[in-house]
Design a protein around this motif. Sequence first.
Motif, PDB file in Angstrom:
ATOM      1  N   THR A   1       5.095  -0.702  -3.482  1.00 17.90           N
ATOM      2  CA  THR A   1       4.948  -2.150  -3.311  1.00 17.90           C
ATOM      3  C   THR A   1       3.750  -2.453  -2.422  1.00 17.90           C
ATOM      4  N   ILE A   2       3.566  -1.646  -1.374  1.00 16.34           N
ATOM      5  CA  ILE A   2       2.388  -1.790  -0.508  1.00 16.34           C
ATOM      6  C   ILE A   2       1.118  -1.539  -1.312  1.00 16.34           C
ATOM      7  N   HIS A   3       1.116  -0.466  -2.086  1.00 16.63           N
ATOM      8  CA  HIS A   3      -0.061  -0.092  -2.869  1.00 16.63           C
ATOM      9  C   HIS A   3      -0.507  -1.229  -3.786  1.00 16.63           C
ATOM     10  N   GLU A   4       0.453  -1.795  -4.510  1.00 19.73           N
ATOM     11  CA  GLU A   4       0.116  -2.785  -5.523  1.00 19.73           C
ATOM     12  C   GLU A   4      -0.121  -4.180  -4.955  1.00 19.73           C
ATOM     13  N   SER A   5       0.643  -4.575  -3.938  1.00 19.37           N
ATOM     14  CA  SER A   5       0.564  -5.960  -3.459  1.00 19.37           C
ATOM     15  C   SER A   5      -0.263  -6.124  -2.181  1.00 19.37           C
ATOM     16  N   VAL A   6      -0.695  -5.022  -1.584  1.00 21.19           N
ATOM     17  CA  VAL A   6      -1.533  -5.102  -0.383  1.00 21.19           C
ATOM     18  C   VAL A   6      -2.808  -4.276  -0.548  1.00 21.19           C
TER      19      VAL A   6
ATOM     20  N   ILE B   1      17.412   0.439  -1.534  1.00 23.53           N
ATOM     21  CA  ILE B   1      16.661   1.012  -2.651  1.00 23.53           C
ATOM     22  C   ILE B   1      15.827   2.192  -2.164  1.00 23.53           C
ATOM     23  N   LEU B   2      15.909   3.300  -2.906  1.00 26.24           N
ATOM     24  CA  LEU B   2      15.168   4.510  -2.579  1.00 26.24           C
ATOM     25  C   LEU B   2      14.318   4.952  -3.763  1.00 26.24           C
ATOM     26  N   GLY B   3      13.139   5.452  -3.494  1.00 23.38           N
ATOM     27  CA  GLY B   3      12.302   6.078  -4.505  1.00 23.38           C
ATOM     28  C   GLY B   3      11.551   5.114  -5.392  1.00 23.38           C
ATOM     29  N   ARG B   4      10.467   5.634  -5.956  1.00 29.29           N
ATOM     30  CA  ARG B   4       9.613   4.829  -6.832  1.00 29.29           C
ATOM     31  C   ARG B   4      10.230   4.682  -8.215  1.00 29.29           C
ATOM     32  N   GLY B   5      10.130   3.453  -8.764  1.00 33.37           N
ATOM     33  CA  GLY B   5      10.575   3.211 -10.131  1.00 33.37           C
ATOM     34  C   GLY B   5       9.479   2.529 -10.918  1.00 33.37           C
ATOM     35  N   SER B   6       9.859   1.853 -11.981  1.00 28.54           N
ATOM     36  CA  SER B   6       8.887   1.121 -12.794  1.00 28.54           C
ATOM     37  C   SER B   6       8.425  -0.121 -12.038  1.00 28.54           C
ATOM     38  N   TYR B   7       7.275  -0.653 -12.454  1.00 35.31           N
ATOM     39  CA  TYR B   7       6.780  -1.864 -11.791  1.00 35.31           C
ATOM     40  C   TYR B   7       5.883  -2.629 -12.749  1.00 35.31           C
ATOM     41  N   SER B   8       5.670  -3.889 -12.425  1.00 35.32           N
ATOM     42  CA  SER B   8       4.756  -4.740 -13.168  1.00 35.32           C
ATOM     43  C   SER B   8       4.188  -5.762 -12.197  1.00 35.32           C
ATOM     44  N   ILE B   9       2.865  -5.999 -12.268  1.00 38.01           N
ATOM     45  CA  ILE B   9       2.238  -6.973 -11.381  1.00 38.01           C
ATOM     46  C   ILE B   9       1.070  -7.616 -12.111  1.00 38.01           C
TER      47      ILE B   9
ATOM     48  N   ARG C   1      -2.624  -9.549  -8.566  1.00 40.69           N
ATOM     49  CA  ARG C   1      -1.760  -8.852  -7.610  1.00 40.69           C
ATOM     50  C   ARG C   1      -0.880  -9.833  -6.831  1.00 40.69           C
ATOM     51  N   TYR C   2      -0.300 -10.766  -7.569  1.00 42.60           N
ATOM     52  CA  TYR C   2       0.494 -11.814  -6.912  1.00 42.60           C
ATOM     53  C   TYR C   2       1.947 -11.781  -7.385  1.00 42.60           C
ATOM     54  N   ASN C   3       2.223 -12.107  -8.640  1.00 48.88           N
ATOM     55  CA  ASN C   3       3.595 -12.079  -9.158  1.00 48.88           C
ATOM     56  C   ASN C   3       3.953 -10.657  -9.590  1.00 48.88           C
ATOM     57  N   PHE C   4       5.142 -10.191  -9.184  1.00 47.50           N
ATOM     58  CA  PHE C   4       5.466  -8.797  -9.488  1.00 47.50           C
ATOM     59  C   PHE C   4       6.948  -8.569  -9.718  1.00 47.50           C
ATOM     60  N   GLN C   5       7.243  -7.357 -10.229  1.00 46.37           N
ATOM     61  CA  GLN C   5       8.611  -6.872 -10.404  1.00 46.37           C
ATOM     62  C   GLN C   5       8.614  -5.373 -10.132  1.00 46.37           C
ATOM     63  N   PHE C   6       9.584  -4.902  -9.323  1.00 45.62           N
ATOM     64  CA  PHE C   6       9.682  -3.493  -8.973  1.00 45.62           C
ATOM     65  C   PHE C   6      11.094  -2.974  -9.182  1.00 45.62           C
TER      66      PHE C   6
ATOM     67  N   ASP D   1      20.586  -0.540 -12.835  1.00 42.71           N
ATOM     68  CA  ASP D   1      19.937  -1.625 -13.588  1.00 42.71           C
ATOM     69  C   ASP D   1      19.353  -2.690 -12.657  1.00 42.71           C
ATOM     70  N   VAL D   2      18.730  -2.237 -11.567  1.00 43.27           N
ATOM     71  CA  VAL D   2      18.224  -3.142 -10.535  1.00 43.27           C
ATOM     72  C   VAL D   2      16.702  -3.254 -10.603  1.00 43.27           C
ATOM     73  N   ALA D   3      16.213  -4.462 -10.528  1.00 41.58           N
ATOM     74  CA  ALA D   3      14.793  -4.722 -10.289  1.00 41.58           C
ATOM     75  C   ALA D   3      14.695  -6.012  -9.496  1.00 41.58           C
ATOM     76  N   TYR D   4      13.691  -6.094  -8.633  1.00 41.14           N
ATOM     77  CA  TYR D   4      13.513  -7.334  -7.868  1.00 41.14           C
ATOM     78  C   TYR D   4      12.186  -7.987  -8.233  1.00 41.14           C
ATOM     79  N   GLN D   5      12.191  -9.322  -8.167  1.00 40.07           N
ATOM     80  CA  GLN D   5      11.030 -10.126  -8.533  1.00 40.07           C
ATOM     81  C   GLN D   5      10.633 -11.021  -7.381  1.00 40.07           C
ATOM     82  N   SER D   6       9.327 -11.160  -7.191  1.00 39.25           N
ATOM     83  CA  SER D   6       8.833 -12.054  -6.145  1.00 39.25           C
ATOM     84  C   SER D   6       7.341 -12.243  -6.359  1.00 39.25           C
TER      85      SER D   6
END
Length: 543
Positions: free
Chosen positions: A302-307, A443-451, A455-460, A479-484
Amino acid sequence: MDRRKFLKLAGVGAGGIMLPVYGVPVSAAQLASNGMDVGQKKVLADVVLNTARKAGASYTDVRIGRYLNQFVMTRETNVENIVNTESFGAGIRVIANGTWGFAATNDLTPDGVARAARQAVAVARANAKYQSEPVQLAPVKGVGEVSWQTPIQKNAIQVPISEKVDYLMEVNNSALNAGASFINSALYLVNEQKYFASSDGSYIDQDVHRLWAPMQVTAVDKKSGVFKTRDGLSTPVGLGYEYLDGREEDKIHGQTTLYKDSYDMVEDAQLAAEQAKAKLSAKSIEPGKYDLVLEPLHLRLTIHESVGHPLELDRVLGYEANYAGTSFATLDKWRSGKFKYGSDKVNFFADRTQPGSLGAVGYDDEGVQAKRWDLVKDGILVNYQATRDQVHMIDQNESHGCSYADSWSSVQFQRMPNVSLAPGKEKYSVKDMIRDVEKGIYILGRGSYSIDQQRYNFQFGGQLFYEIKNGEIVGQVEDVAYQSNTQEFWNSCSAICDESDYRLGGTFFDGKGQPSQVSAVSHGCATSRFDQINVINTKRKIS
């Protein structure tokens, strides 16, 4: 392209990773052999510098690089592939008529590098016809003859192939014995032997080592055909084979102890099998607003993609728009001095000096000494990532030292340094944090993502999810993903654990540029909490 043979290995290793491998196949023995003597490199570098100056260059740098890769890939009881590659040559960059020019060669003779130097100047002169403003380089004082090496204890490339294969077979057996249906495991080893010289008076010899040990474990419910996976919880590192050995010798007391920055891949394989099986029966998450407790190996992506990406200055300026996108963190926000990137608990810094990190070097590929600088301070955007020819655009006169090229035949440009979230200043553990959550998900470990491209709207997603109720973990969920969006998310950061929980995560293959290049970068943080984040259920309905 005789000087740069390209092998592309598709669908190998953990998770079907696409591996960009540059070089020609060599034996393991050749890979472990010594390269060109540093004295010979200096002779060639001086030929380049003198030739370019006589041809009209006002500035010149040359990188003589030997890039080594070794990949060992397995599946269950079989070795899938072993790859050893070497790439060796010189890249020459000049400024002539106020314009950049670049040329590269694998003819490492005085005549060969002299021809390339003249070609680089000719390219600059040709490009000058289209240059609207001359290149402005921030000053760098020459450092003379210096050297730097990744502080490794055991060179991973020199470890016998048989030992590495035996280790991965032990890893795979550990997972299979614990009930896994399938397992992929791999070792990716990189050694960059880089010599940099410039007309500023620097002659810098560096020996950079990186290691990654990924795996993916799969558990299958044979009755339903449903399967679940759990990737390894290792991280790529700027360390040697001691990361996997897990033990070091105490030279003072003669004792053998656990190495502090080690990873037990065998133990993780067993745990991965057990947790993948547990996923098969874990309940599906109920969508809604949750407080999220995010551990470092998850939060680093999340840091990598959004910061990390949106604060690359070339992306801010639109140079990457065609391939990798732009950035919402535009110059007007930085100039205001008031842009709230995150809550006042959020402090991001860039640092290429962190031991064990993927981005750790003594000097970047422009000869600038590695350093640390702030990007976000007390939640406010204060800086970007910039190179020698960029910093004047943000009213600064000192490069940040984040220039990198993935090969001698690639031109160096701005790449992400280690970008990290500073830990909390007060004593605060993960248990304390969970105790303070009424309704949340750990939440632990890297999963799928979309941004999105700015680099503003995302889902992890993630690897493992645990439901928190009234300060306690009550069970595993799926079956968890968060959006912000980036600003909303980091402003919701309400707590960060102290430095005792601070850990580095990273990525081995971060793509950018046209032609595309890859780089390796780490991100550090401690477990952090984010309040009232939208969580969705990712389970697909099967009709």
